[in-house]
Design an enzyme around this catalytic site. Structure first.
Site, short mmCIF file in Angstrom:
data_model
loop_
_atom_site.label_atom_id
_atom_site.label_comp_id
_atom_site.label_asym_id
_atom_site.label_seq_id
_atom_site.Cartn_x
_atom_site.Cartn_y
_atom_site.Cartn_z
N LYS A 22 0.85 -1.20 0.00
CA LYS A 22 0.00 0.00 0.00
C LYS A 22 0.88 1.24 0.00
CE LYS A 22 -1.73 1.59 4.03
NZ LYS A 22 -1.52 3.02 4.34
N ASN A 23 1.89 1.26 0.88
CA ASN A 23 2.66 2.50 1.08
C ASN A 23 3.71 2.76 0.01
OD1 ASN A 23 1.04 2.94 3.23
ND2 ASN A 23 2.55 2.41 4.79
N ARG A 92 -5.33 10.72 4.44
CA ARG A 92 -4.29 11.70 4.76
C ARG A 92 -3.15 11.64 3.76
NH1 ARG A 92 -6.81 11.57 9.14
NH2 ARG A 92 -6.64 9.36 9.49
N CYS A 116 -5.85 12.58 13.76
CA CYS A 116 -6.35 12.12 15.05
C CYS A 116 -6.52 10.65 15.27
CB CYS A 116 -7.57 12.91 15.49
SG CYS A 116 -9.00 11.92 15.67
N ARG A 121 -0.88 14.39 12.64
CA ARG A 121 -0.43 14.26 11.25
C ARG A 121 -0.15 15.63 10.60
NH1 ARG A 121 -1.97 8.98 9.60
NH2 ARG A 121 -0.27 9.00 8.09
N PRO A 122 0.68 16.48 11.22
CA PRO A 122 0.97 17.79 10.62
C PRO A 122 1.69 17.64 9.28
CG PRO A 122 2.48 17.35 12.42
CD PRO A 122 1.49 16.23 12.41
N ILE A 123 1.73 18.73 8.51
CA ILE A 123 2.47 18.70 7.23
C ILE A 123 3.44 19.88 7.15
CG2 ILE A 123 0.73 17.40 5.92
CD1 ILE A 123 -0.23 20.07 4.72
N ASP A 124 3.87 20.35 8.33
CA ASP A 124 4.79 21.50 8.36
C ASP A 124 6.09 21.21 7.60
OD1 ASP A 124 4.98 19.66 10.57
OD2 ASP A 124 6.64 20.86 11.29
N LEU A 125 6.60 19.99 7.71
CA LEU A 125 7.86 19.67 7.01
C LEU A 125 7.67 19.69 5.49
CD1 LEU A 125 9.13 16.74 9.29
CD2 LEU A 125 9.72 19.17 9.42
N ASP A 304 4.21 0.83 12.26
CA ASP A 304 2.99 0.18 11.76
C ASP A 304 2.82 -1.23 12.30
OD1 ASP A 304 3.10 1.71 8.44
OD2 ASP A 304 2.56 2.48 10.41
N ILE A 326 7.09 7.30 17.21
CA ILE A 326 6.82 7.99 15.94
C ILE A 326 5.54 8.81 15.98
CG2 ILE A 326 6.52 7.70 13.44
CD1 ILE A 326 9.30 6.86 14.42
N ARG A 396 -8.89 -0.59 4.38
CA ARG A 396 -8.06 0.44 3.75
C ARG A 396 -6.69 -0.11 3.36
NH1 ARG A 396 -6.87 5.41 7.11
NH2 ARG A 396 -5.42 5.50 5.39
C1 EPZ Z 1 3.90 7.06 6.34
O1 EPZ Z 1 3.07 8.06 6.91
C2 EPZ Z 1 3.03 5.82 6.21
N1 EPZ Z 1 1.90 6.08 5.33
C3 EPZ Z 1 2.52 5.41 7.60
O2 EPZ Z 1 1.78 4.21 7.44
C4 EPZ Z 1 3.72 5.14 8.50
O3 EPZ Z 1 3.25 4.83 9.80
C5 EPZ Z 1 4.60 6.39 8.55
O4 EPZ Z 1 5.00 6.75 7.21
C6 EPZ Z 1 5.87 6.17 9.37
O5 EPZ Z 1 6.58 5.09 8.85
C7 EPZ Z 1 2.09 6.03 3.99
O6 EPZ Z 1 3.19 5.78 3.51
C8 EPZ Z 1 0.89 6.28 3.13
P1 EPZ Z 1 5.75 10.50 8.55
P2 EPZ Z 1 3.57 9.61 6.97
O7 EPZ Z 1 5.64 11.76 7.77
O8 EPZ Z 1 4.32 9.92 5.74
C9 EPZ Z 1 5.54 13.73 12.02
C10 EPZ Z 1 -0.08 2.80 7.68
O9 EPZ Z 1 -0.59 2.28 8.69
N2 EPZ Z 1 5.48 14.73 10.95
O10 EPZ Z 1 7.00 9.70 8.46
O11 EPZ Z 1 2.40 10.44 7.32
C11 EPZ Z 1 4.24 12.91 12.08
O12 EPZ Z 1 3.25 13.59 12.81
C12 EPZ Z 1 0.37 4.24 7.75
O13 EPZ Z 1 0.13 2.21 6.61
C13 EPZ Z 1 5.55 16.07 11.30
O14 EPZ Z 1 5.63 16.44 12.47
O15 EPZ Z 1 4.55 9.53 8.22
C14 EPZ Z 1 4.69 11.65 12.77
O16 EPZ Z 1 4.71 11.86 14.16
C15 EPZ Z 1 0.06 4.88 9.10
N3 EPZ Z 1 5.48 17.01 10.30
C16 EPZ Z 1 6.12 11.46 12.24
O17 EPZ Z 1 6.53 12.75 11.73
C17 EPZ Z 1 5.37 16.66 8.98
O18 EPZ Z 1 5.35 17.57 8.11
C18 EPZ Z 1 6.23 10.42 11.13
O19 EPZ Z 1 5.41 10.85 10.08
C19 EPZ Z 1 5.30 15.28 8.65
C20 EPZ Z 1 5.36 14.34 9.65
#
Ligand code: EPZ
Length: 416
Positions: A22-23, A92, A116, A121-125, A304, A326, A396
């Site tokens: 999926k990912n 998301r 939630c 799930r912020p997107i600031d980065l 995960d 995480i 999903r």
């Molecule tokens: C990906 O989510 C995966 N989803 C998630 O899988 C997985 O748990 C996650 O990576 C971590 O490995 C997909 O690939 C579709 P991150 P993503 O950005 O990209 C924080 C599943 O069950 N963060 O690495 O959203 C965030 O809040 C899903 O298949 C910021 O603070 O994960 C989190 O605490 C769930 N600001 C941490 O980083 C940002 O701009 C990791 O998030 C982005 C992220």
């Protein structure tokens, strides 16, 4: 509202064919926007999230044909550059489309993805990185409006190795002027798959799998066909299904090197594991040993798999400690496992699991994708029948999980 009905107490035995990831599929489907042509994808799992991504691509003006083996995307007539709020909230990970649309069309409008079930799930980065690439960002009335004359390659230091932010930077930089370097990039295997796919399209991406990724902008990208990698989390989920039932399960069409930390934790819990080129065979003991786990960015133990291991350890001998590093809210499923008799206390990022024999079936509700998977794992070992409601979350991310479990001896069926 569909449910799974599971009668526990059966030892699982047999082979499971693992589906595509999926990912890896989601960012690669988003990347099909970049070539303004034809993309043929094989081994994309037919699950709700990939179907949702197809809907969004069609909303942008793509023509998408899906057979049971292939997804064909024609992105030559994209005529919309915004993603609606309900689709952003629904999934998301649709935020990964932003980088692709910006990379190709230099403009994109989307909303905050909402959060939630496992965290805000912020997107600031993502947004900070877009600005570094020369993209202007305006926010009003809940919309994030991005545009620029051109995208200029640059050096980006990520505060955290975010998977989605790394993917979005790569997608936005493939057709940029100049070269982009990402420091502290996420190292997940799904990013390597994205790199392989993009380079087959004619992009110049290198370093995926390490923490430094370089993207040299090119002028144009071509039609492409690609086979998606296997799903490493589905692989781990079925190994845990075998482990909790004292079973003997062999997962096929997998990449064992993608889940080394999961294999070693299962061995630490006293499972015997035999690893082949594209399979992993697990033989479980009657009683698992308690273990400690800390989730980390790849190549550490995957977040995960956290909920699935908490369920697995609920019947182990002794007390296990799991720390979730995480996501800040990834224990919502625990209250449901407790209704089945699991003895789990959560203190902040830490879950303490006291092994017990008294797991019994009851009604539970899936809280999120991997929390729902944890409830399936628990139900497999519970005395009596468990009804898992809200399985839309499980659908999903898992393709035919009930059928695959039945094939190896589980008593599970779906009730609509
Ligand atoms: C990906 O989510 C995966 N989803 C998630 O899988 C997985 O748990 C996650 O990576 C971590 O490995 C997909 O690939 C579709 P991150 P993503 O950005 O990209 C924080 C599943 O069950 N963060 O690495 O959203 C965030 O809040 C899903 O298949 C910021 O603070 O994960 C989190 O605490 C769930 N600001 C941490 O980083 C940002 O701009 C990791 O998030 C982005 C992220």
């Amino acid at each position: 509202m569909s449910s799974y009905i599971i009668e526990g107490g059966r030892r699982l035995e047999g082979n499971v064919n693992i589906s595509g990831s999926k990912n890896a599929s989601l960012p690669i489907m988003a990347a099909s926007v970049l070539n303004g042509g034809i993309t043929k994808l094989y081994n994309v799992p037919p699950i709700r999230d990939t179907q949702m991504m197809i809907e969004i691509l069609k909303e942008l003006g793509c023509k998408v044909k899906r057979t049971n083996k292939k997804i064909e995307i024609d992105s030559s007539n994209i005529n919309k550059f915004s993603i609606s709020e309900n689709l952003m909230r629904e999934m998301r990970s649709s935020v990964i489309l932003a980088g692709a649309i910006l990379g190709k069309y230099r403009k994109a409008t989307f909303t905050y993805p909402g959060g939630c079930d496992i965290g805000t799930r912020p997107i600031d980065l993502h947004l900070k990185s877009f600005e570094k690439l020369g993209i202007k960002i305006n926010e009003n009335y809940g919309n994030i409006i991005c545009d620029c004359d051109k995208i200029i390659g640059t050096k980006i230091d990520l505060d955290f190795p975010s998977v989605g932010a790394t993917e979005n930077i790569i997608l936005a930089s493939c057709l940029a002027d100049g070269t982009t370097i990402i420091n502290n990039a996420a190292r997940e295997p799904e990013i390597i798959d994205l790199q392989e796919f993009l380079n087959k399209m004619g992009a110049k991406v290198r370093g995926a799998g390490t923490d430094i990724i370089e993207i040299q902008g090119v002028k144009k990208l071509k039609d492409v066909s690609y086979n998606i990698m296997p799903d490493r989390i589905e692989t781990g989920t079925f190994l845990c299904a075998g482990a909790i039932t004292g079973g003997n399960v062999k997962v096929m069409n997998v990449v064992p090197s993608h889940i080394v930390p999961v294999i070693s934790k299962l061995e630490e819990a006293n499972c015997k594991i035999n690893v082949g080129k594209d399979y992993i065979e697990l033989n479980a003991p009657k009683k698992l040993k308690s273990i400690d786990i800390k989730t980390m960015p790849y190549p550490g133990f995957p977040t995960d798999m956290q909920s699935i291991f908490v369920a697995l350890l609920s019947t182990a001998k002794g007390t296990s400690i799991v720390v979730e590093n995480i996501f800040e809210n990834r224990y919502k499923y625990v209250q449901e496992l407790s209704r089945m008799g699991a003895r789990i206390t959560v203190e902040g990022k830490t879950a303490i699991i006291k092994g017990t024999k008294k797991i019994t079936g009851t009604n539970v509700k899936a809280t999120d994708l991997r929390g729902g998977a944890a409830m399936i794992i628990e139900a497999l070992v519970a005395k009596g029948v468990t009804r898992i409601e809200e399985i839309k979350y499980i659908l999903r991310g898992y393709c035919n999980i009930d059928e695959k479990l039945r094939k190896i001896g589980a008593k599970i069926y779906k009730q609509d």
